[in-house]
Design a protein around this motif. Structure first.
Motif, PDB file in Angstrom:
ATOM      1  N   LEU A 129       1.600 -14.962   6.551  1.00 37.05           N
ATOM      2  CA  LEU A 129       1.649 -14.104   7.734  1.00 37.05           C
ATOM      3  C   LEU A 129       1.811 -12.642   7.348  1.00 37.05           C
ATOM      4  CD1 LEU A 129       3.880 -16.281  10.116  1.00 37.05           C
ATOM      5  CD2 LEU A 129       1.392 -15.982  10.184  1.00 37.05           C
ATOM      6  N   THR A 130       2.634 -12.378   6.328  1.00 37.15           N
ATOM      7  CA  THR A 130       2.832 -10.999   5.875  1.00 37.15           C
ATOM      8  C   THR A 130       1.533 -10.405   5.343  1.00 37.15           C
ATOM      9  OG1 THR A 130       5.135 -11.485   5.295  1.00 37.15           O
ATOM     10  CG2 THR A 130       4.148  -9.515   4.322  1.00 37.15           C
ATOM     11  N   ILE A 131       0.811 -11.184   4.546  1.00 37.29           N
ATOM     12  CA  ILE A 131      -0.452 -10.703   3.986  1.00 37.29           C
ATOM     13  C   ILE A 131      -1.444 -10.358   5.087  1.00 37.29           C
ATOM     14  CG2 ILE A 131      -2.519 -11.475   2.745  1.00 37.29           C
ATOM     15  CD1 ILE A 131      -0.687 -12.853   0.753  1.00 37.29           C
ATOM     16  N   VAL A 132      -1.614 -11.266   6.031  1.00 36.64           N
ATOM     17  CA  VAL A 132      -2.612 -11.045   7.077  1.00 36.64           C
ATOM     18  C   VAL A 132      -2.263  -9.822   7.927  1.00 36.64           C
ATOM     19  CG1 VAL A 132      -3.673 -12.004   9.145  1.00 36.64           C
ATOM     20  CG2 VAL A 132      -3.347 -13.450   7.132  1.00 36.64           C
ATOM     21  N   LEU A 133      -0.999  -9.729   8.368  1.00 34.88           N
ATOM     22  CA  LEU A 133      -0.604  -8.624   9.241  1.00 34.88           C
ATOM     23  C   LEU A 133      -0.640  -7.286   8.521  1.00 34.88           C
ATOM     24  CD1 LEU A 133       2.376 -10.283  11.175  1.00 34.88           C
ATOM     25  CD2 LEU A 133       0.055  -9.855  12.004  1.00 34.88           C
ATOM     26  N   ALA A 134      -0.096  -7.244   7.300  1.00 28.89           N
ATOM     27  CA  ALA A 134      -0.066  -5.983   6.559  1.00 28.89           C
ATOM     28  C   ALA A 134      -1.471  -5.547   6.155  1.00 28.89           C
ATOM     29  CB  ALA A 134       0.819  -6.117   5.324  1.00 28.89           C
ATOM     30  N   ALA A 137      -3.235  -3.860   8.987  1.00 29.90           N
ATOM     31  CA  ALA A 137      -2.785  -2.472   9.139  1.00 29.90           C
ATOM     32  C   ALA A 137      -3.398  -1.560   8.086  1.00 29.90           C
ATOM     33  CB  ALA A 137      -1.263  -2.406   9.066  1.00 29.90           C
ATOM     34  N   THR A 138      -3.399  -1.991   6.816  1.00 30.79           N
ATOM     35  CA  THR A 138      -3.939  -1.130   5.767  1.00 30.79           C
ATOM     36  C   THR A 138      -5.457  -1.017   5.869  1.00 30.79           C
ATOM     37  OG1 THR A 138      -3.956  -3.029   4.230  1.00 30.79           O
ATOM     38  CG2 THR A 138      -2.057  -1.571   4.154  1.00 30.79           C
ATOM     39  N   MET A 139      -6.131  -2.081   6.316  1.00 34.32           N
ATOM     40  CA  MET A 139      -7.585  -1.981   6.479  1.00 34.32           C
ATOM     41  C   MET A 139      -7.959  -1.050   7.624  1.00 34.32           C
ATOM     42  SD  MET A 139      -9.211  -5.735   5.574  1.00 34.32           S
ATOM     43  CE  MET A 139      -8.095  -6.732   6.550  1.00 34.32           C
ATOM     44  N   VAL A 140      -7.123  -1.005   8.651  1.00 30.76           N
ATOM     45  CA  VAL A 140      -7.355  -0.027   9.720  1.00 30.76           C
ATOM     46  C   VAL A 140      -7.334   1.386   9.140  1.00 30.76           C
ATOM     47  CG1 VAL A 140      -6.344   1.006  11.804  1.00 30.76           C
ATOM     48  CG2 VAL A 140      -6.503  -1.473  11.603  1.00 30.76           C
ATOM     49  N   VAL A 141      -6.377   1.649   8.247  1.00 31.91           N
ATOM     50  CA  VAL A 141      -6.294   2.960   7.594  1.00 31.91           C
ATOM     51  C   VAL A 141      -7.574   3.258   6.819  1.00 31.91           C
ATOM     52  CG1 VAL A 141      -5.094   4.284   5.810  1.00 31.91           C
ATOM     53  CG2 VAL A 141      -3.786   2.934   7.443  1.00 31.91           C
ATOM     54  N   ASN A 397      -0.408   3.866   5.971  1.00 29.92           N
ATOM     55  CA  ASN A 397      -0.713   3.107   4.768  1.00 29.92           C
ATOM     56  C   ASN A 397       0.559   2.779   3.991  1.00 29.92           C
ATOM     57  OD1 ASN A 397      -2.996   2.044   3.210  1.00 29.92           O
ATOM     58  ND2 ASN A 397      -2.271   3.411   1.616  1.00 29.92           N
ATOM     59  N   LEU A 398       1.432   3.778   3.815  1.00 25.71           N
ATOM     60  CA  LEU A 398       2.668   3.559   3.075  1.00 25.71           C
ATOM     61  C   LEU A 398       3.597   2.597   3.803  1.00 25.71           C
ATOM     62  CD1 LEU A 398       3.453   7.172   1.775  1.00 25.71           C
ATOM     63  CD2 LEU A 398       2.489   5.254   0.491  1.00 25.71           C
ATOM     64  N   LEU A 399       3.562   2.616   5.137  1.00 25.29           N
ATOM     65  CA  LEU A 399       4.391   1.687   5.914  1.00 25.29           C
ATOM     66  C   LEU A 399       3.992   0.243   5.629  1.00 25.29           C
ATOM     67  CD1 LEU A 399       6.506   1.254   8.199  1.00 25.29           C
ATOM     68  CD2 LEU A 399       4.597   1.354   9.817  1.00 25.29           C
ATOM     69  N   ALA A 400       2.689  -0.037   5.646  1.00 29.65           N
ATOM     70  CA  ALA A 400       2.225  -1.403   5.380  1.00 29.65           C
ATOM     71  C   ALA A 400       2.474  -1.800   3.931  1.00 29.65           C
ATOM     72  CB  ALA A 400       0.734  -1.504   5.706  1.00 29.65           C
ATOM     73  N   PHE A 401       2.249  -0.865   2.991  1.00 28.60           N
ATOM     74  CA  PHE A 401       2.500  -1.164   1.584  1.00 28.60           C
ATOM     75  C   PHE A 401       3.967  -1.524   1.369  1.00 28.60           C
ATOM     76  CE2 PHE A 401      -0.877   0.493  -1.534  1.00 28.60           C
ATOM     77  CZ  PHE A 401      -1.877  -0.075  -0.768  1.00 28.60           C
ATOM     78  N   GLY A 402       4.865  -0.780   2.011  1.00 31.61           N
ATOM     79  CA  GLY A 402       6.286  -1.069   1.860  1.00 31.61           C
ATOM     80  C   GLY A 402       6.643  -2.455   2.369  1.00 31.61           C
ATOM     81  N   GLY A 403       6.028  -2.864   3.472  1.00 31.00           N
ATOM     82  CA  GLY A 403       6.286  -4.204   3.991  1.00 31.00           C
ATOM     83  C   GLY A 403       5.872  -5.295   3.020  1.00 31.00           C
ATOM     84  N   LEU A 404       4.712  -5.128   2.388  1.00 31.11           N
ATOM     85  CA  LEU A 404       4.259  -6.098   1.390  1.00 31.11           C
ATOM     86  C   LEU A 404       5.220  -6.156   0.206  1.00 31.11           C
ATOM     87  CD1 LEU A 404       0.438  -5.303   1.380  1.00 31.11           C
ATOM     88  CD2 LEU A 404       1.459  -7.466   2.065  1.00 31.11           C
ATOM     89  N   TYR A 437      13.488  -3.949   6.191  1.00 29.38           N
ATOM     90  CA  TYR A 437      12.445  -2.928   6.240  1.00 29.38           C
ATOM     91  C   TYR A 437      12.009  -2.663   7.682  1.00 29.38           C
ATOM     92  CZ  TYR A 437       8.331  -0.280   4.769  1.00 29.38           C
ATOM     93  OH  TYR A 437       7.404   0.708   4.576  1.00 29.38           O
ATOM     94  N   GLY A 438      11.850  -3.729   8.459  1.00 32.51           N
ATOM     95  CA  GLY A 438      11.441  -3.562   9.848  1.00 32.51           C
ATOM     96  C   GLY A 438      12.470  -2.819  10.677  1.00 32.51           C
ATOM     97  N   LEU A 439      13.756  -3.197  10.538  1.00 31.30           N
ATOM     98  CA  LEU A 439      14.808  -2.549  11.325  1.00 31.30           C
ATOM     99  C   LEU A 439      15.003  -1.091  10.935  1.00 31.30           C
ATOM    100  CD1 LEU A 439      17.529  -5.367  11.501  1.00 31.30           C
ATOM    101  CD2 LEU A 439      16.079  -4.521  13.359  1.00 31.30           C
ATOM    102  N   LEU A 440      15.026  -0.817   9.642  1.00 35.91           N
ATOM    103  CA  LEU A 440      15.245   0.562   9.195  1.00 35.91           C
ATOM    104  C   LEU A 440      14.113   1.477   9.651  1.00 35.91           C
ATOM    105  CD1 LEU A 440      16.609  -0.071   5.580  1.00 35.91           C
ATOM    106  CD2 LEU A 440      17.889   0.724   7.578  1.00 35.91           C
ATOM    107  N   ASN A 441      12.875   0.968   9.613  1.00 33.48           N
ATOM    108  CA  ASN A 441      11.753   1.774  10.085  1.00 33.48           C
ATOM    109  C   ASN A 441      11.787   1.939  11.602  1.00 33.48           C
ATOM    110  OD1 ASN A 441       9.584   2.725   8.079  1.00 33.48           O
ATOM    111  ND2 ASN A 441      10.042   0.667   7.332  1.00 33.48           N
ATOM    112  N   GLN A 442      12.082   0.870  12.312  1.00 36.51           N
ATOM    113  CA  GLN A 442      12.092   0.924  13.775  1.00 36.51           C
ATOM    114  C   GLN A 442      13.173   1.861  14.293  1.00 36.51           C
ATOM    115  OE1 GLN A 442       9.868  -0.488  15.772  1.00 36.51           O
ATOM    116  NE2 GLN A 442      10.854   0.289  17.632  1.00 36.51           N
TER     117      GLN A 442
END
Length: 485
Positions: A129-134, A137-141, A397-404, A437-442
């Motif tokens: 799930l992490t791979i697909v969602l992140a 996001a990065t492909m949108v970038v 881009n950096l947001l999605a990379f950090g999640g991965l 990571y999600g909470l700190l960013n949000q």
């Protein structure tokens, strides 16, 4: 539209499509998944180096990074060189052990490796799930970067550029699979080197040399030539965060780690480390220096993300500008194709095959068609999401990379080097990293002034160690499989 500008780009796109069609001829045979998703583990050293560099070098590197250097100044160029050891770290830390174990367990995805190490369905599902969602996001970038590039340089509208760019990437990736991806990555790496050298040379000539350009930056803002940068953005906590996010944490990026599955032998690995490090160093330095110096030539840009294509139009003759236009296009395409293939592999191999459990006959009949369909659908979803782009795409881009990285870094590294690591510890690490990571960013919380990736990785590491120590060790069979590598 200038034909001299567009001709090199058209030639480049045709070459990429030709490689995709050529690679598609190898897709047949009994082992479709091994060929389509990892190219039957046949990469040599040069191709390994170029595909790793091209995969890591993206719209953020060729569009967003130089845009940040344009805004902040020469201090950002120094900061960008933190990325220098990324190839060495990825191949040095993961390369040899990954390749050996992947062959033993016939792994074609990162989650195959996680299953072999931890035997935990929860770990595989969270990883998938992490791979697909992140990746979405990065492909949108990347799609946004490609469309903006065509919009700025050719006069096409943003939507026209987006559809042209997306159509080309989807076509060769769907047709050719992993082999097309790595072969086009090698071509794209070469184009990036040529384009970077051409643009940097053009800037130096147009600005009457480096000293004159530096003087121009000082007149605009003296902080543009200071280590802290304009706006005093480059503080110690920020630099620590950037080092973790774009250097150390890169080991945890699944699309980079997957490259360790596909090289031919140890000789290819060693050549890949040397060539990849040299090429990465040149690209990172050249691209970001061009962005910083570009402010002395075009000081009034309204959008930093447009500085690279605008500089190209300003300082290069049309035919050479067309060559450079292909360079960031190559960087962007090489990241998208890798992520498309891996996201498709995740859906088909890690989720559909492992949990739907089709019969052998049904799997042989449906896997090729389902793989192509997943790649196409994912690309279409990203295309729709890119129709309304945000500004300063480097941050998305950096947001999605950090999640991965928060999810994958410790399960990958500790799984290879800590025999005691187990599935419970890996699961705790993935959950702690992702939630932190999600909470700190949000909530926009930055403990000690650092980026959320730093405390998130610390939380993931602590969770891994504590839970592993409190739960039973892995089976002897698993430990033997990984210790003998």
């Amino acid at each position: 539209m200038n034909p001299e500008l567009l001709l090199p780009l058209v030639i480049y796109l045709l070459l990429v499509l030709a490689v995709g069609f050529w690679a598609g001829r190898h897709r047949g045979g009994d082992n479709f998944m091994s060929e389509y998703f990892i190219g039957n583990r046949s990469m040599g050293g040069l191709v390994l180096a170029m595909t790793l560099v091209a995969t890591y070098t993206s719209a953020s590197s060729f569009i967003g990074g130089p845009g940040a250097a344009y805004k902040v100044g020469l201090g950002w160029v120094l900061l960008a060189m933190i990325q220098l050891p990324t190839v060495w770290l990825t191949l040095g830390v993961l390369g040899k052990k990954f390749a050996i174990i992947a062959r033993r367990v016939d792994a074609v995805t990162i989650n195959d490796m996680l299953w072999a190490r931890y035997r935990s369905r929860a770990v595989v599902i969270i990883g998938s799930l992490t791979i697909v969602l992140a990746f979405i996001a990065t492909m949108v970038v990347q799609f946004i970067g490609g469309a903006r590039l065509l919009e700025t340089a050719t006069g096409l509208s943003y939507q026209q550029g987006l559809f042209l760019f997306a159509g080309c990437v989807l076509l060769y990736t769907v047709i050719g699979g992993f082999r097309a991806v790595v072969m086009t990555d090698a071509l794209q790496g070469l184009i990036m080197v040529i384009g970077t050298a051409a643009l940097l040379g053009g800037i130096l000539v147009a600005g009457d040399g480096l000293p004159n350009l530096i003087h121009g930056l000082q007149e605009i803002d003296p902080k543009l030539v200071s280590p802290s940068g304009a706006g005093d953005m480059l503080t110690q906590p920020f630099m620590l965060s950037f080092w973790v996010l774009v250097c150390l944490g890169v080991i945890g990026l699944p699309h980079s780690a997957l490259r360790c599955f596909g090289y031919r032998d140890s000789k290819a690995l060693h050549r890949g480390i040397l060539i990849g490090t040299l090429v990465s160093a040149f690209l990172m330095f050249g691209m970001h220096l061009a962005g910083a110096l570009g402010r002395a030539i075009l000081p009034g840009m309204d959008s930093p993300d447009k500085i690279m294509p605008s500089l190209m139009m300003e300082v290069l003759p049309p035919w050479l500008a067309g060559v450079f236009l292909a360079a960031p296009m190559a960087a962007i395409m090489s990241t998208i194709d890798s992520q498309l293939i891996q996201a498709s592999a995740t859906l088909v191999k890690d989720l559909w095959i492992n949990y739907v459990r089709p019969s052998e006959q049904r799997m042989r009949a449906q896997v090729p068609r389902l793989s192509l369909l997943c790649t196409l659908i994912l690309g279409a979803l990203v295309l729709v999401a890119a129709l309304k782009p945000p500004e300063m795409i480097i941050w998305l881009n950096l947001l999605a990379f950090g999640g991965l990285q928060a999810v994958f870094l410790w399960p990958l590294v500790l799984g290879l080097y800590w025999p005691r690591a187990n599935g419970a510890g890996a699961l705790a690490s993935m959950l702690a990293g992702a939630i932190s990571y999600g909470l700190l960013n949000q909530l926009a919380i930055k403990p000690w002034g650092v980026h959320p990736i730093v405390p998130s990785l610390l939380a993931g590491l602590l969770a891994f160690v504590i839970v592993t120590r409190l739960t039973p060790p892995p089976e002897a069979e698993v430990r033997a499989l990984f210790e003998e590598s």
